[in-house]
Design an enzyme around this catalytic site. Structure first.
Site, PDB file in Angstrom:
ATOM      1  N   HIS A   1      -2.115   6.302   8.259  1.00  0.00           N
ATOM      2  CA  HIS A   1      -1.255   5.211   8.729  1.00  0.00           C
ATOM      3  C   HIS A   1       0.225   5.559   8.552  1.00  0.00           C
ATOM      4  O   HIS A   1       1.011   5.463   9.502  1.00  0.00           O
ATOM      5  CB  HIS A   1      -1.604   3.928   7.967  1.00  0.00           C
ATOM      6  N   GLU A   2       0.606   5.954   7.351  1.00  0.00           N
ATOM      7  CA  GLU A   2       2.033   6.224   7.102  1.00  0.00           C
ATOM      8  C   GLU A   2       2.493   7.441   7.907  1.00  0.00           C
ATOM      9  O   GLU A   2       3.595   7.460   8.445  1.00  0.00           O
ATOM     10  CB  GLU A   2       2.305   6.432   5.608  1.00  0.00           C
TER      11      GLU A   2
ATOM     12  N   GLY B   1       0.807  -1.224   0.000  1.00  0.00           N
ATOM     13  CA  GLY B   1       0.000   0.000   0.000  1.00  0.00           C
ATOM     14  C   GLY B   1       0.834   1.265   0.000  1.00  0.00           C
ATOM     15  O   GLY B   1       0.665   2.136  -0.848  1.00  0.00           O
ATOM     16  N   ALA B   2       1.751   1.356   0.953  1.00  0.00           N
ATOM     17  CA  ALA B   2       2.561   2.562   1.065  1.00  0.00           C
ATOM     18  C   ALA B   2       3.688   2.303   2.057  1.00  0.00           C
ATOM     19  O   ALA B   2       3.689   1.285   2.752  1.00  0.00           O
ATOM     20  CB  ALA B   2       1.721   3.741   1.547  1.00  0.00           C
ATOM     21  N   MET B   3       4.638   3.248   2.123  1.00  0.00           N
ATOM     22  CA  MET B   3       5.816   3.042   2.969  1.00  0.00           C
ATOM     23  C   MET B   3       6.193   4.329   3.680  1.00  0.00           C
ATOM     24  O   MET B   3       6.265   5.396   3.078  1.00  0.00           O
ATOM     25  CB  MET B   3       6.965   2.544   2.080  1.00  0.00           C
ATOM     26  N   GLU B   4       6.478   4.188   4.992  1.00  0.00           N
ATOM     27  CA  GLU B   4       6.635   5.338   5.886  1.00  0.00           C
ATOM     28  C   GLU B   4       8.041   5.926   5.959  1.00  0.00           C
ATOM     29  O   GLU B   4       8.403   6.508   6.993  1.00  0.00           O
ATOM     30  CB  GLU B   4       6.202   4.914   7.291  1.00  0.00           C
ATOM     31  N   ASN B   5       8.861   5.827   4.907  1.00  0.00           N
ATOM     32  CA  ASN B   5      10.225   6.386   4.941  1.00  0.00           C
ATOM     33  C   ASN B   5      10.215   7.772   5.579  1.00  0.00           C
ATOM     34  O   ASN B   5       9.367   8.603   5.281  1.00  0.00           O
ATOM     35  CB  ASN B   5      10.756   6.508   3.511  1.00  0.00           C
TER      36      ASN B   5
HETATM   37  N1  TRP Z   1       5.635  -0.600   6.474  1.00  0.00           N
HETATM   38  C1  TRP Z   1       4.659  -0.448   5.438  1.00  0.00           C
HETATM   39  C2  TRP Z   1       3.361  -0.080   6.103  1.00  0.00           C
HETATM   40  O1  TRP Z   1       2.740  -0.831   6.770  1.00  0.00           O
HETATM   41  C3  TRP Z   1       4.398  -1.617   4.588  1.00  0.00           C
HETATM   42  C4  TRP Z   1       5.517  -2.314   3.921  1.00  0.00           C
HETATM   43  C5  TRP Z   1       6.312  -3.264   4.429  1.00  0.00           C
HETATM   44  C6  TRP Z   1       5.847  -2.287   2.581  1.00  0.00           C
HETATM   45  N2  TRP Z   1       7.099  -3.824   3.470  1.00  0.00           N
HETATM   46  C7  TRP Z   1       6.825  -3.238   2.338  1.00  0.00           C
HETATM   47  C8  TRP Z   1       5.378  -1.516   1.550  1.00  0.00           C
HETATM   48  C9  TRP Z   1       7.324  -3.491   1.074  1.00  0.00           C
HETATM   49  C10 TRP Z   1       5.886  -1.763   0.298  1.00  0.00           C
HETATM   50  C11 TRP Z   1       6.817  -2.746   0.052  1.00  0.00           C
HETATM   51  O2  TRP Z   1       2.937   1.005   6.076  1.00  0.00           O
HETATM   52 ZN    ZN Z   2       2.468   0.221   8.581  1.00  0.00          ZN
END
Ligand code: TRP
Ligand code: ZN
Length: 898
Positions: free
Chosen positions: A301-302, A265-269
């Protein structure tokens, strides 16, 4: 047994702190699609808290090693191998510079640095950073990062990384550079860079302490008209975290970037969230109400990860739920507050119902199969396979139970203590539990079992009314029933279950509650019982009449409640329970019970019939104007086929489908007049409004349309759906109309109206990939018929010019929709669905193991099906097991076959 077949099992018990620490990282990228050069200069020292190692072992994958320097001098004792770099006899404290090359253009795994649509993106969680440079790629190694990006200015005008922009400028030969610095220490999985032709919607806001913040949503230029909702969601998230948790944005700048090739879905960098376009882009013409709500939830969430995940991170990946369960809980509460504020319980309940539906359908199923694992797993082969419903959704329920036990204020005190103790650290689920316990003066040792025991707990309830003594006793008994072997191993003892209960009188009102030993009845009519023993009895006194119990109100724990309600009692609860969640629950229990009986009959070829009292109970909800439309829609939606099949002793998707369709048709025909009325009354003419109220009207109206499409004579529904399709000014109504047309036509092998609408839909949205995903998904999940099985349609769509296996959203829209969201067609007796599944898992395995492994999971419950289907699935699993290469898919199929 599985251990010898899969040698690389990582165990929680083997955790050891890293032998070295890395304090600072300076990365320099020369970005070229086929050959990107990365120079990585690190400050390294021995970890005083670890045993002394002679070698420094760095992780690295798919890298071409160029050279190493220590303190500025060439270092010859560096040995590159398939999984990393081994450096012999290094000093105690030194500067290490490594140069390596990677190939982003060839990277179809979408992990590490890759190219999508001509732009560069990264995805580092969980273990992608090692595909960019050699590193101690584990979350307990935290460093400050400085990043210099260099690239062709014409091809990559925008250069982004975490934190603050320090400097940018031109270089010779049409190149340019940008230098970024992230002031916060972070683990490598939170690193990100983006480079390419992008534009941003920008907004400046003031945070709680009065500091100005720059917010940006970066997209491809043609998508700029679909960024407003994501920006609004971000602004709401920032405010909410300040108000509810006192947590402020800690950077001057916060960026969201959308990319169409993305595994999840998305990533919290840190400061640079990267999103699947599906969770950013929306306008009324392209996105449904559900899409709008999902975007708000995922943006939240992110953003919330900035504190729960980034400022306080995980010590190791077994602690994943520390950040994910907590952050899902926070995003669920955010969405509920956005829908209903803190006090509108009915509006909050719609969100709760949706979340519990997902948990029960997906997480309970996971718990029942070979991938069952505790919220904090004990072992894994591939960590990417543990981003699961259990870690996320059950993890969120575990966090919610602290709030149920201690109240919102007590929960907040625990969160405050958690940040006070652990800001800037990499910690464990135990650390979180201790903060909650200490802040509330409680011992939560027993509560630890929620983290270590797998399987879905069952609570069976017995009640007894003593009219003479006016006492009502409730006896609760907990256990796990007939748990899956993977879950059984972990089960050690009873859980602390917060069990919310109310008692309802004959007039439908809640009774006052006084537990034995208390001096007076409490003002509140819902009590949270702390249920800690295998069996425990709670006695209420001064109970003037025999009550009806309302059990596990608001779903106060992730358990299955067993209690023998009669159909009349369920109808009564559906009409009267003051707890909106349990009102819905009563309807679901009633429907599930009928549907299970009918499925059993269908399986043995007995004629189906439905009692009038059930129809009457549903009719009352349908016509009850005191209930919100959103609630009525949820109450009138039958449990899904997947959920029902899972409840059978032997899953039989064809029988479930027959039973559910029978009930839908019966409700359609019996209540035709009511459905038509509801359809007319809940139209939303005029400009599209993205409010929960307007969305509720659309949801109920479109549910009515879907029931009308079940009528024996669907002519009227087809007319309404065609008109709705043509007149729609929003995607919610247009997609619902198209779906109704497809399903109304299914029995006749299709219709001219349906085909026309499908063709129009494609032409109209040809340039909108997310809408074309819907076009594929609607066809893959349609009803189908014997003359026209959906597998034929799916196979044909695989050759459509717009189909692309490399794009995860597109693969999911066609393949996953068919294999995981159309059970009656997928589980066809002839096994054609399984053969298709095997081919696609094998094809995806060579492109993108993470996505392939997700698809592989759609057969994991194979042992629970009828014998014919079981054999077909086993054969398909064995074929996959003999062909696949990735660790990801191998872990799934080997666990399934073990
Ligand atoms: N940490 C991200 C979230 O929950 C999700 C995530 C984990 C992710 N591994 C990933 C997203 C690999 C993309 C690809 O918000
Ligand atoms: Zn998450």
């Amino acid at each position: 047994m599985a251990d010898t077949a899969t040698p690389n099992v990582i165990r929680r018990a083997d955790y050891a702190p890293p032998a070295f620490l890395i304090d600072t990282v300076a990365l320099e990228f020369d970005l070229v699609p086929e050959r990107t050069v990365v120079r990585n200069t690190m400050r390294v020292r021995r970890n005083p808290d670890a045993s002394r190692a002679a070698h420094l072992e760095l992780m690295g994958e798919q890298l071409e090693f160029v050279g190493a320097q220590i303190d500025g001098l060439p270092f010859a004792n560096a040995h590159a191998h398939e999984h990393g770099l081994l450096l012999d006899n290094v000093p105690d404290n030194f500067e290490l510079t490594l140069t390596s090359v990677c190939n982003p253009a060839a990277n179809t795994t979408l992990s590490g640095l890759y190219v999508s649509g001509g732009n560069f993106f990264t995805q580092c969680e969980a273990e992608g950073f090692r595909r960019i440079t050699y590193f101690l790629d584990r979350p307990d190694v935290m460093a400050t990062f400085t990043v210099t990006l260099r690239a062709s200015k014409a091809d990559y005008p925008v250069l982004l990384s975490n934190g603050n922009l320090l400097e940018e400028g031109d270089l010779p030969d049409g190149r340019h550079f940008a230098r970024w610095e992230d002031p916060f220490r972070k683990p490598s999985y939170l690193f990100a860079l983006v480079a390419g032709k992008l534009v941003a919607l920008e907004e400046r806001v003031k945070s709680g302490s009065g500091k100005e913040k720059l917010l940006q949503v970066w997209v491809e230029p043609h998508d700029l008209d679909k960024t407003r909702h994501a920006m609004d969601s971000l602004i709401h998230s920032i405010r909410w975290d300040e108000e509810r948790f006192g947590l402020e944005l800690d950077l001057d700048r916060f960026m969201i970037v959308a990319v169409s090739d993305f595994n999840m879905g998305a990533m919290e960098n840190k400061g640079l969230n990267i999103f699947n376009t599906k969770y950013v882009l929306a306008n009324p013409e392209t996105a449904t109400d559900t899409d709008f709500a999902n975007i708000e939830a995922v943006v939240g969430h992110e953003y919330f990860h900035n504190w729960t995940g980034n400022r306080v991170t995980c010590r190791d990946w077994f602690q994943l739920s520390l950040k994910e369960g907590l952050t899902v809980f926070r995003d669920q509460e955010f969405s509920a507050d956005m829908a209903g504020g803190a006090t509108d319980e009915a509006a909050r309940a719609t969100k709760r119902i949706e979340d519990v539906r997902v948990l029960r359908q997906m997480q309970f199923a996971e718990d029942a199969g070979p991938m069952a694992h505790p919220v904090r797993p004990e072992s894994y082969v591939e960590i990417n396979n543990f981003y699961t419903m259990t870690v996320y959704e059950k993890g969120s329920e575990v966090v919610r139970m602290y709030q149920t036990l201690f109240g919102r204020d007590g929960f907040r005190k625990g969160m405050d203590l958690y940040f006070k103790r652990h800001d800037g650290q990499a910690v464990t689920c135990d650390d979180f539990r201790h903060a909650l316990a200490d802040a509330n003066g409680r011992d939560l040792a027993q509560f630890e079992r929620w983290y270590s025991q797998a399987g879905t707990p069952r609570v069976s309830v017995r009640t007894r009314y003593d009219a003479a003594q006016q006492r009502y006793s409730v006896t609760l008994r907990q256990g796990y029933g007939d748990a899956a072997p993977a879950a059984r191993e972990t089960q050690k003892g009873p859980l602390l279950i917060p069990f919310a209960i109310g008692l309802i009188g004959k007039d439908g009102n809640d009774l006052p509650l006084r537990l034995e030993g208390e001096t007076k009845a409490s003002a509140v009519t819902t009590r949270v019982l702390e249920f800690t023993q295998t069996e425990q009895t709670f006695t209420f006194v001064d109970v003037a009449e025999e009550p009806l119990p309302s059990l596990l109100r608001n779903f106060s724990a992730p358990v299955i409640v067993e209690y023998d309600y009669s159909a009349d009692q369920l109808a009564f609860l559906l009409a009267h329970d003051s707890d909106p969640f349990n009102r819905w629950e009563a309807g679901q229990r009633l429907a599930t019970r009928e549907l299970m009986t009918l499925a059993g009959r269908a399986a043995t070829g007995v004629a189906l019939q439905l009692d009038d009292s059930v129809v009457a109970a549903f009719a009352r909800v349908l016509t009850d104007e005191t209930l919100s439309p959103a609630f009525r829609e949820l109450a009138l939606m039958l449990p899904s086929e997947a959920y029902l099949a899972e409840q059978m002793a032997e899953s039989n998707p064809a029988a479930v489908h027959a039973a559910r369709q029978f009930v839908r048709k019966r409700l359609a025909n019996a209540l035709r007049h009511e459905w038509l009325n509801v359809y007319e009354q809940h139209r939303t003419p005029g400009a599209y409004e993205a409010t929960p109220e307007a969305g509720g009207h659309r949801a109920l109206k479109n549910l009515a349309l879907s029931y009308l499409a079940e009528l024996d004579d669907p002519a009227e529904a087809v007319r309404l759906a065609s008109a709705q399709y043509d007149a729609a000014n929003n995607m919610t109504d247009r997609a619902a109309a198209l779906s109704a047309l497809l399903n109304a036509a299914a029995a006749n092998g299709g219709s001219a109206e349906a085909q026309q609408a499908l063709d129009d839909f494609y032409r109209r949205f040809e340039k909108e990939p997310l809408v074309i995903d819907k076009w594929f998904a609607l066809q893959a999940t349609q009803r189908g018929s014997a003359q026209r099985p959906v597998i034929d349609i799916v196979r044909k769509l695989m050759t459509h010019p717009a189909f692309n296996l490399k794009n995860p959203n597109r693969a999911r829209s066609l393949i996953f929709s068919f294999c995981a969201a159309n059970p009656a067609q997928f589980h066809a007796e002839d096994g054609a669905g399984y053969a298709f599944w095997a081919d696609q898992v094998i094809a995806l395995d060579a492109i993108n193991p993470q996505v392939a492994a997700r698809l592989a999971r759609s057969l994991e419950l194979w042992r629970r099906f009828t014998p014919t289907l079981r054999e077909g699935m086993r054969a398909a699993l064995e074929k996959v097991a003999s062909r696949v290469k990735s660790r990801d898919v191998r872990e799934i199929v080997e666990k399934a076959l073990a």
